[in-house]
Design a protein around this motif. Structure first.
Motif, PDB file in Angstrom:
ATOM      1  N   MET A 133       0.813  -1.210   0.000  1.00 42.62           N
ATOM      2  CA  MET A 133       0.000   0.000   0.000  1.00 42.62           C
ATOM      3  C   MET A 133       0.854   1.271   0.000  1.00 42.62           C
ATOM      4  SD  MET A 133      -3.287  -0.740   2.444  1.00 42.62           S
ATOM      5  CE  MET A 133      -4.741  -1.535   1.785  1.00 42.62           C
ATOM      6  N   GLY A 134       1.696   1.508   0.962  1.00 47.64           N
ATOM      7  CA  GLY A 134       2.453   2.747   1.021  1.00 47.64           C
ATOM      8  C   GLY A 134       1.676   3.816   1.774  1.00 47.64           C
ATOM      9  N   GLY A 135       2.356   4.620   2.589  1.00 52.06           N
ATOM     10  CA  GLY A 135       1.672   5.623   3.398  1.00 52.06           C
ATOM     11  C   GLY A 135       1.176   5.025   4.704  1.00 52.06           C
ATOM     12  N   ARG A 142       8.876   4.303   7.181  1.00 54.65           N
ATOM     13  CA  ARG A 142       8.891   3.023   6.465  1.00 54.65           C
ATOM     14  C   ARG A 142       8.963   3.277   4.963  1.00 54.65           C
ATOM     15  NH1 ARG A 142       8.617   2.204  11.231  1.00 54.65           N
ATOM     16  NH2 ARG A 142       7.495   0.577  12.375  1.00 54.65           N
ATOM     17  N   PRO A 143       9.620   2.399   4.216  1.00 51.64           N
ATOM     18  CA  PRO A 143       9.670   2.556   2.766  1.00 51.64           C
ATOM     19  C   PRO A 143       8.336   2.231   2.097  1.00 51.64           C
ATOM     20  CG  PRO A 143      10.762   0.525   3.412  1.00 51.64           C
ATOM     21  CD  PRO A 143      10.445   1.262   4.675  1.00 51.64           C
ATOM     22  N   ASP A 144       7.497   1.442   2.789  1.00 49.32           N
ATOM     23  CA  ASP A 144       6.194   1.124   2.214  1.00 49.32           C
ATOM     24  C   ASP A 144       5.089   1.654   3.132  1.00 49.32           C
ATOM     25  OD1 ASP A 144       6.670  -0.714   4.241  1.00 49.32           O
ATOM     26  OD2 ASP A 144       6.925  -2.403   2.882  1.00 49.32           O
ATOM     27  N   SER A 145       4.335   0.771   3.780  1.00 51.80           N
ATOM     28  CA  SER A 145       3.253   1.219   4.659  1.00 51.80           C
ATOM     29  C   SER A 145       3.681   1.230   6.115  1.00 51.80           C
ATOM     30  CB  SER A 145       2.035   0.290   4.509  1.00 51.80           C
ATOM     31  OG  SER A 145       1.560   0.290   3.194  1.00 51.80           O
ATOM     32  N   VAL A 146       3.042   2.088   6.897  1.00 55.54           N
ATOM     33  CA  VAL A 146       3.291   2.127   8.334  1.00 55.54           C
ATOM     34  C   VAL A 146       1.948   2.113   9.056  1.00 55.54           C
ATOM     35  CG1 VAL A 146       3.431   4.661   8.300  1.00 55.54           C
ATOM     36  CG2 VAL A 146       4.371   3.395  10.240  1.00 55.54           C
ATOM     37  N   PHE A 147       1.834   1.271  10.093  1.00 60.84           N
ATOM     38  CA  PHE A 147       0.622   1.233  10.892  1.00 60.84           C
ATOM     39  C   PHE A 147       0.693   2.325  11.958  1.00 60.84           C
ATOM     40  CE2 PHE A 147       1.000  -3.351   9.669  1.00 60.84           C
ATOM     41  CZ  PHE A 147      -0.175  -3.426   8.928  1.00 60.84           C
ATOM     42  N   VAL A 148      -0.396   3.078  12.092  1.00 67.21           N
ATOM     43  CA  VAL A 148      -0.480   4.109  13.129  1.00 67.21           C
ATOM     44  C   VAL A 148      -1.790   3.943  13.885  1.00 67.21           C
ATOM     45  CG1 VAL A 148      -0.487   6.568  13.660  1.00 67.21           C
ATOM     46  CG2 VAL A 148       0.887   5.725  11.748  1.00 67.21           C
ATOM     47  N   LYS A 149      -1.685   3.702  15.185  1.00 73.51           N
ATOM     48  CA  LYS A 149      -2.861   3.577  16.041  1.00 73.51           C
ATOM     49  C   LYS A 149      -3.424   4.971  16.333  1.00 73.51           C
ATOM     50  CE  LYS A 149      -4.002   3.037  20.897  1.00 73.51           C
ATOM     51  NZ  LYS A 149      -3.466   2.840  22.253  1.00 73.51           N
ATOM     52  N   THR A 150      -4.744   5.107  16.237  1.00 75.75           N
ATOM     53  CA  THR A 150      -5.365   6.377  16.612  1.00 75.75           C
ATOM     54  C   THR A 150      -6.735   6.140  17.234  1.00 75.75           C
ATOM     55  OG1 THR A 150      -5.956   8.605  15.860  1.00 75.75           O
ATOM     56  CG2 THR A 150      -6.477   6.783  14.369  1.00 75.75           C
ATOM     57  N   HIS A 151      -7.086   7.014  18.180  1.00 72.03           N
ATOM     58  CA  HIS A 151      -8.440   7.044  18.734  1.00 72.03           C
ATOM     59  C   HIS A 151      -9.189   8.296  18.296  1.00 72.03           C
ATOM     60  CE1 HIS A 151      -7.983   3.446  20.992  1.00 72.03           C
ATOM     61  NE2 HIS A 151      -7.120   3.924  21.872  1.00 72.03           N
ATOM     62  N   ASN A 152      -8.565   9.109  17.451  1.00 73.84           N
ATOM     63  CA  ASN A 152      -9.249  10.303  16.959  1.00 73.84           C
ATOM     64  C   ASN A 152     -10.387   9.930  16.021  1.00 73.84           C
ATOM     65  OD1 ASN A 152      -7.801  12.577  18.082  1.00 73.84           O
ATOM     66  ND2 ASN A 152      -6.070  11.970  16.806  1.00 73.84           N
ATOM     67  N   TRP A 153     -11.428  10.744  16.023  1.00 69.21           N
ATOM     68  CA  TRP A 153     -12.453  10.575  15.017  1.00 69.21           C
ATOM     69  C   TRP A 153     -11.958  11.239  13.738  1.00 69.21           C
ATOM     70  CZ3 TRP A 153     -16.857  14.101  13.572  1.00 69.21           C
ATOM     71  CH2 TRP A 153     -16.583  15.438  13.860  1.00 69.21           C
ATOM     72  N   LEU A 154     -12.620  10.968  12.642  1.00 68.94           N
ATOM     73  CA  LEU A 154     -12.184  11.497  11.359  1.00 68.94           C
ATOM     74  C   LEU A 154     -12.768  12.893  11.185  1.00 68.94           C
ATOM     75  CD1 LEU A 154     -10.409  10.262   9.117  1.00 68.94           C
ATOM     76  CD2 LEU A 154     -12.489   9.779   7.853  1.00 68.94           C
ATOM     77  N   GLY A 155     -12.266  13.812  12.004  1.00 73.42           N
ATOM     78  CA  GLY A 155     -12.752  15.183  11.979  1.00 73.42           C
ATOM     79  C   GLY A 155     -11.601  16.161  11.927  1.00 73.42           C
ATOM     80  N   LYS A 156     -11.829  17.366  12.430  1.00 73.97           N
ATOM     81  CA  LYS A 156     -10.815  18.413  12.363  1.00 73.97           C
ATOM     82  C   LYS A 156     -10.572  19.036  13.733  1.00 73.97           C
ATOM     83  CE  LYS A 156     -11.768  19.727   7.557  1.00 73.97           C
ATOM     84  NZ  LYS A 156     -12.128  20.840   6.629  1.00 73.97           N
ATOM     85  N   LYS A 157      -9.386  19.584  13.887  1.00 75.08           N
ATOM     86  CA  LYS A 157      -9.007  20.343  15.073  1.00 75.08           C
ATOM     87  C   LYS A 157      -8.517  21.701  14.602  1.00 75.08           C
ATOM     88  CE  LYS A 157      -5.575  20.353  18.830  1.00 75.08           C
ATOM     89  NZ  LYS A 157      -4.420  19.640  19.422  1.00 75.08           N
ATOM     90  N   HIS A 159       2.295  13.675  10.550  1.00 74.84           N
ATOM     91  CA  HIS A 159       1.865  12.515   9.763  1.00 74.84           C
ATOM     92  C   HIS A 159       2.847  12.217   8.631  1.00 74.84           C
ATOM     93  CE1 HIS A 159      -2.586  13.013  11.191  1.00 74.84           C
ATOM     94  NE2 HIS A 159      -1.742  12.662  12.155  1.00 74.84           N
ATOM     95  N   GLN A 160       3.426  13.250   8.066  1.00 73.33           N
ATOM     96  CA  GLN A 160       4.460  13.034   7.051  1.00 73.33           C
ATOM     97  C   GLN A 160       5.661  12.320   7.673  1.00 73.33           C
ATOM     98  OE1 GLN A 160       6.594  16.528   5.506  1.00 73.33           O
ATOM     99  NE2 GLN A 160       6.417  15.657   3.441  1.00 73.33           N
ATOM    100  N   ALA A 161       5.994  12.694   8.904  1.00 69.27           N
ATOM    101  CA  ALA A 161       7.106  12.034   9.599  1.00 69.27           C
ATOM    102  C   ALA A 161       6.784  10.568   9.867  1.00 69.27           C
ATOM    103  CB  ALA A 161       7.401  12.767  10.918  1.00 69.27           C
TER     104      ALA A 161
END
Length: 279
Positions: free
Chosen positions: A1-3, A82-97, A75-77
């Motif tokens: 996947m990547g990203g 990783r050269p391909d995909s990286v897993f990132v755990k989050t509890h945020n909702w898909l909104g804005k701050k 998020h860019q960092a």
């Protein structure tokens, strides 16, 4: 996947379980993976150290608006680790701050979302945050709910339970995979096998079964008892508490059930979480 592949959930819904499974599946060792080394494969979203790395300044020097503006750089960092995909755990909702997306589309490859019956979530949530169940119900019904900032982490912006779930459903179906906690519990091979397939993995059945066994609640609870767990809240006696479904039937009052069902009826119906009498 990547990203970034987000491992997203409302708190106490099985996120750590999924991370532990992926850790064991990828390592394929002859013993269960150390639960205190989950960051080896999974970054924790919101750790202040990332904000300090991208700015070179202590997080305490940042205003709330300044920390929000830094989210895309953080998020860019993540993505660059990783050269391909990286897993990132989050509890945020898909909104804005402060107008800034809490999940940066530019660096997102996909999402794995874990959902759990809110009637059970509220029991674990209340224990984790050191609050009464009535307070937990209020938190899960609050459109503006967020978790408290800690010495290590920025706050998680949760919104209400149903807002959280529906926000992550908005991601393109081809780029997201939804897991029910209860299916992980009662149909583990089918459920975790489907997750592996979503990620483009084809583990032999024995390897899959071993990863499921090594990431079971019983195994994780034993490891926590032996070594502790660095993600345990200082308000809770232990992180891996019960790990069952349906506990709400003997713990919640009819009034507490009513408040949660009234607020989250549509999403609970969609995921088959409505109690008898509410159909």
């Amino acid at each position: 996947m990547g990203g970034i592949i987000w491992l997203a959930s409302y708190p106490k819904s099985g996120n750590t379980w999924v991370r532990t499974f992926l850790h064991n599946l990828l390592l394929n060792a002859d013993r269960p993976a150390d639960i205190n080394e989950l960051t080896r494969f999974t970054i924790g979203d919101g750790d202040k150290v990332w904000y300090e790395q991208v700015t070179g300044k202590p997080y305490s020097n940042l205003s709330d608006e300044e920390s929000a503006a830094l989210i895309p750089r953080v998020h860019q960092a993540y993505a660059r680790t990783r050269p391909d995909s990286v897993f990132v755990k989050t509890h945020n909702w898909l909104g804005k701050k402060h107008g800034v997306p809490l999940v940066t589309p530019e660096f997102t490859a996909g999402a794995i979302y874990i959902v759990r019956n809110p009637l059970d979530v509220v029991i674990s949530l209340s224990d984790h945050y050191g609050m009464g169940i009535d307070q937990g119900v209020e938190m899960m019904n609050d459109d503006k709910a967020y978790s408290a900032e800690t010495d290590r982490k920025v706050p998680d912006f949760l919104s209400s339970w149903s807002n959280h779930v529906t926000s992550w459903q908005s991601i393109d179906k081809q780029a997201r995979h939804i897991l029910r906690y209860e299916d992980m519990l009662y149909k583990p091979e089918k459920t975790f096998g489907a997750l592996a397939k979503f990620l483009g993995l084809k583990p032999p059945r024995e390897r899959l079964k071993k990863a499921i066994k090594f990431s079971s609640f019983e195994t994780s609870r034993k490891l926590e008892a032996e070594k502790g767990f660095n993600e345990r809240s200082d308000k809770a006696e232990k992180f891996f508490r019960v790990g069952k479904a349906g506990q709400w039937k003997t713990v919640l009052s009819p009034e507490q059930v009513e408040k949660l069902v009234t607020t989250h009826y549509d999403v609970m119906k969609e995921y088959k979480y409505l109690p008898p009498g509410y159909k």
